[in-house]
Write an enzyme that holds these catalytic residues in place. Structure first.
Site, PDB file in Angstrom:
ATOM      1  NE  ARG A  59     -39.485  63.466 -16.217  1.00 21.56           N
ATOM      2  CZ  ARG A  59     -40.000  64.592 -15.570  1.00 21.56           C
ATOM      3  NH1 ARG A  59     -40.334  64.628 -14.280  1.00 21.56           N
ATOM      4  NH2 ARG A  59     -39.910  65.675 -16.259  1.00 21.56           N
ATOM      5  CG  HIS A  82     -49.160  62.107 -20.106  1.00 21.05           C
ATOM      6  ND1 HIS A  82     -48.435  63.146 -19.562  1.00 21.05           N
ATOM      7  CD2 HIS A  82     -49.552  62.636 -21.421  1.00 21.05           C
ATOM      8  CE1 HIS A  82     -48.553  64.361 -20.335  1.00 21.05           C
ATOM      9  NE2 HIS A  82     -49.139  63.997 -21.411  1.00 21.05           N
ATOM     10  CB  CYS A 135     -44.429  62.385 -14.283  1.00 26.17           C
ATOM     11  SG  CYS A 135     -44.016  63.441 -15.508  1.00 26.17           S
TER      12      CYS A 135
END
Length: 263
Positions: A238, A161, A229
């Protein structure tokens, strides 16, 4: 006072009394006003709930993710079978020993990720799989199944993340060519050097191919790929960082010089 005056005074008194009653009598709210008032209360409640959700999403998930990551790293460290000397180990460039494949395909921590440029306290657990509930939302970096193991020929590819749940890859855009990204297993340290970065669409999965960007080509080098991300607060694209294995060090020989310098 004449009779006419008395009648006029009585009328005035009655009018004043009626006026006072009209002022004191509460007005009945119209249906429209009631609806508007109720809708306003709903908006206030919704705003409070949204605010609480934002606090949970932005802050509390980071707290939980970081705590779970610390626990996973501690368990990984406790599982090491050797004591690591706090000296710079000899850098090796020959073929490293084969790393065992994780047995549990969902959530097993088998390595730790170090990035010296991100601070002396940056050390993140690497777990098998990229499931959100079991791995990424548990504060860990996830290893893409069927990609290479650390140090091995091919492309050791991981995801993490960039926001929330510990945000392990928040600073990924600060990595530059030549920076070190280090993977620690129960066997060795693997020191990779960043080669380049890319911004791609989520459908461009060839970035984790054995030879990044060239699906179907047989690998001849040991690579590392970080994926997350991009941009912040979006999943539209990405952010990809590629790195190449520079050297490795057995745990019993010491530590990478970069970690000793950072500490």
């Amino acid at each position: 006072m004449s009779r006419l005056d008395e009648i006029a005074q009585d009328q005035r008194d009655e009018e004043e009394a009626a006026s006072r009653r009209r002022v004191q009598r509460p007005r009945r709210a119209s249906v429209g006003a009631s609806l508007v008032g109720g809708f306003g209360e709903l908006l206030i409640t919704a705003g409070l709930l949204l605010g609480l959700f934002v606090v949970w999403q932005l802050w509390w998930t980071d707290v939980e993710g970081a705590r779970e990551a610390d626990q996973a790293v501690s368990q990984f460290t406790e599982g090491l079978e050797v004591e690591i000397p706090e000296v710079a180990g000899q850098e090796r460039t020959e073929e490293p020993p084969a790393e065992p494949e994780p047995v549990d395909l969902s959530g097993e921590t088998f390595a730790a990720l170090w990035v010296p440029d991100w601070g002396t306290d940056y050390r993140w657990p690497v777990a098998e799989g990229v499931s959100r509930p079991d791995v990424l939302d548990a504060g860990m970096v996830g290893h893409y199944p069927d990609t290479a193991m650390p140090g091995q020929v091919g492309n050791f590819s991981v995801a993490g993340h960039r926001q929330t749940y510990g945000r392990p890859f928040y600073d990924i855009d600060t990595l530059a060519a030549g920076d070190s990204v280090i993977v620690q297993t129960h066997t060795a340290w693997y020191v990779y050097k960043v080669t380049d970065h890319r911004i791609v669409l989520p459908t461009e999965i060839d970035v984790i191919a054995p030879v990044p960007g060239e699906p179907g080509v047989e690998a001849s080098e040991a690579m590392l790929t970080l994926t997350t991300c991009h941009p912040l607060w979006s999943t539209a694209e990405r952010y990809i960082v590629h790195a190449q294995l520079d050297h490795w060090i057995p745990l019993e020989d010491g530590m990478p010089a970069e970690l000793l310098e950072a500490s």
